[in-house]
Design a protein around this motif. Structure first.
Motif, PDB file in Angstrom:
ATOM      1  N   PRO A  85       1.334  -1.285  -0.010  1.00  6.84           N
ATOM      2  CA  PRO A  85       0.411   0.026  -0.440  1.00  6.84           C
ATOM      3  C   PRO A  85       0.765   1.350   0.042  1.00  6.84           C
ATOM      4  O   PRO A  85       2.146   1.038   0.194  1.00  6.84           O
ATOM      5  CB  PRO A  85      -0.798  -0.125   1.187  1.00  6.84           C
ATOM      6  N   THR A  86       0.383   2.769   0.204  1.00  5.73           N
ATOM      7  CA  THR A  86       0.807   3.733   0.671  1.00  5.73           C
ATOM      8  C   THR A  86       0.252   3.768   2.007  1.00  5.73           C
ATOM      9  O   THR A  86      -0.992   4.035   1.829  1.00  5.73           O
ATOM     10  CB  THR A  86       0.641   4.929  -0.573  1.00  5.73           C
ATOM     11  N   LEU A  87       1.142   3.783   2.554  1.00  3.62           N
ATOM     12  CA  LEU A  87       0.791   4.314   4.176  1.00  3.62           C
ATOM     13  C   LEU A  87       0.392   5.762   4.469  1.00  3.62           C
ATOM     14  O   LEU A  87       1.658   6.772   4.212  1.00  3.62           O
ATOM     15  CB  LEU A  87       1.792   3.782   5.115  1.00  3.62           C
ATOM     16  N   LEU A  88      -0.657   6.459   4.733  1.00  7.33           N
ATOM     17  CA  LEU A  88      -1.023   7.391   5.786  1.00  7.33           C
ATOM     18  C   LEU A  88      -1.372   6.988   7.201  1.00  7.33           C
ATOM     19  O   LEU A  88      -1.933   6.999   7.120  1.00  7.33           O
ATOM     20  CB  LEU A  88      -2.429   8.291   5.100  1.00  7.33           C
ATOM     21  N   ILE A  89      -0.387   7.723   7.758  1.00  2.00           N
ATOM     22  CA  ILE A  89       0.394   7.813   9.285  1.00  2.00           C
ATOM     23  C   ILE A  89      -0.237   9.078   9.709  1.00  2.00           C
ATOM     24  O   ILE A  89       0.633  10.103   9.885  1.00  2.00           O
ATOM     25  CB  ILE A  89       1.581   6.953   9.626  1.00  2.00           C
ATOM     26  N   ASP A  90      -1.550   9.251  10.358  1.00  2.39           N
ATOM     27  CA  ASP A  90      -1.693  10.537  10.741  1.00  2.39           C
ATOM     28  C   ASP A  90      -1.468  10.766  12.756  1.00  2.39           C
ATOM     29  O   ASP A  90      -1.254   9.260  13.477  1.00  2.39           O
ATOM     30  CB  ASP A  90      -3.037  10.541  11.165  1.00  2.39           C
ATOM     31  N   VAL A 148       3.614   8.282   3.858  1.00  2.00           N
ATOM     32  CA  VAL A 148       3.118   9.711   4.556  1.00  2.00           C
ATOM     33  C   VAL A 148       2.784   9.833   5.782  1.00  2.00           C
ATOM     34  O   VAL A 148       1.684   9.583   6.210  1.00  2.00           O
ATOM     35  CB  VAL A 148       1.859  10.317   3.843  1.00  2.00           C
ATOM     36  N   MET A 149       3.220  10.665   6.658  1.00  2.00           N
ATOM     37  CA  MET A 149       3.630  10.740   8.270  1.00  2.00           C
ATOM     38  C   MET A 149       3.198  12.513   8.541  1.00  2.00           C
ATOM     39  O   MET A 149       3.902  13.007   8.393  1.00  2.00           O
ATOM     40  CB  MET A 149       4.568  10.263   9.199  1.00  2.00           C
TER      41      MET A 149
END
Length: 210
Positions: A15-20, A91-92
């Motif tokens: 995946p493309t990870l989006l970490i908020d 992306v963090m």
């Protein structure tokens, strides 16, 4: 998400990870940070874990061992080492600074709230389907050029930062026009000298950006 689930998601889903809320997500979670720190290239970004999947052959050998005793050299090991990829775009978003080891492998973009005078469209109104199609087509049309591209480090950017910026700079060169200059200006502005700043320098940077 747990650390084991994280690297399994990456291995299986690519995946493309989006970490908020990474500031709380990674707080005191050394194992999770280790997975994210595992590497930023496909060949080096992986973790090794012990799996407990037993094959029918091992089961049979174990039953024989119970009857006849272990073979020379000891009993067969039921556990198997398994390698899981940790390589994917990430992306963090975090308040404050990322851990130094993690920030050293990232393109760090400092953000701030827009002022009351600034007007912009809401991001949730963006339709990304057209952009995704254009990106996919660009990669297909330039796959050969991308795979063999080599570039020199922008002046003032260290080797680690150059490795991280290389894919974006290659795309900028292929796009042509003003994009090569804009991309290199961004690389120098965002990454040059960041890793060399001392504590006092970081304090002054934070005061200036607030």
């Amino acid at each position: 998400i747990s650390p084991p689930a994280l690297f399994r998601v990456i291995e299986e889903g690519e995946p493309t990870l989006l970490i908020d809320e990474a500031d709380t997500f990674l707080q005191g979670n050394e194992e999770m940070r280790g997975i994210l720190n595992a590497g930023y290239s496909r060949k080096t970004a992986y973790v090794v874990r012990v799996g407990n999947e037993m094959t029918g052959k091992l089961n049979k050998l174990n039953r024989l061992n119970e009857l006849n005793g272990p073979p020379e050299g000891g009993t067969p090991n039921e556990s198997q080492l398994q390698r899981f990829s940790c390589w994917c775009p990430k992306v963090m978003a975090a308040i404050g600074r990322l851990p130094e080891t993690l920030a050293d492998q990232c393109i760090v973009i400092t953000m701030q709230r827009k002022s009351p005078r600034e007007k912009c469209k809401r991001l949730k109104a963006l339709d990304g389907s057209v952009l995704r199609q254009k990106c996919a087509r660009f990669v297909v049309e330039h796959a050969d050029a991308i795979s063999v591209a080599r570039l020199q480090a922008p002046e003032g950017v260290n080797d680690r930062a150059t490795d991280i910026w290389e894919p974006l700079l290659v795309l900028a060169d292929l796009a042509g026009g003003e994009w090569p200059r804009l991309a290199r200006d961004a690389a120098v502005g965002l990454s040059a000298g960041i890793g060399d700043s001392d504590t006092i320098g970081q304090l002054l940077i934070h005061i200036w950006t607030e």
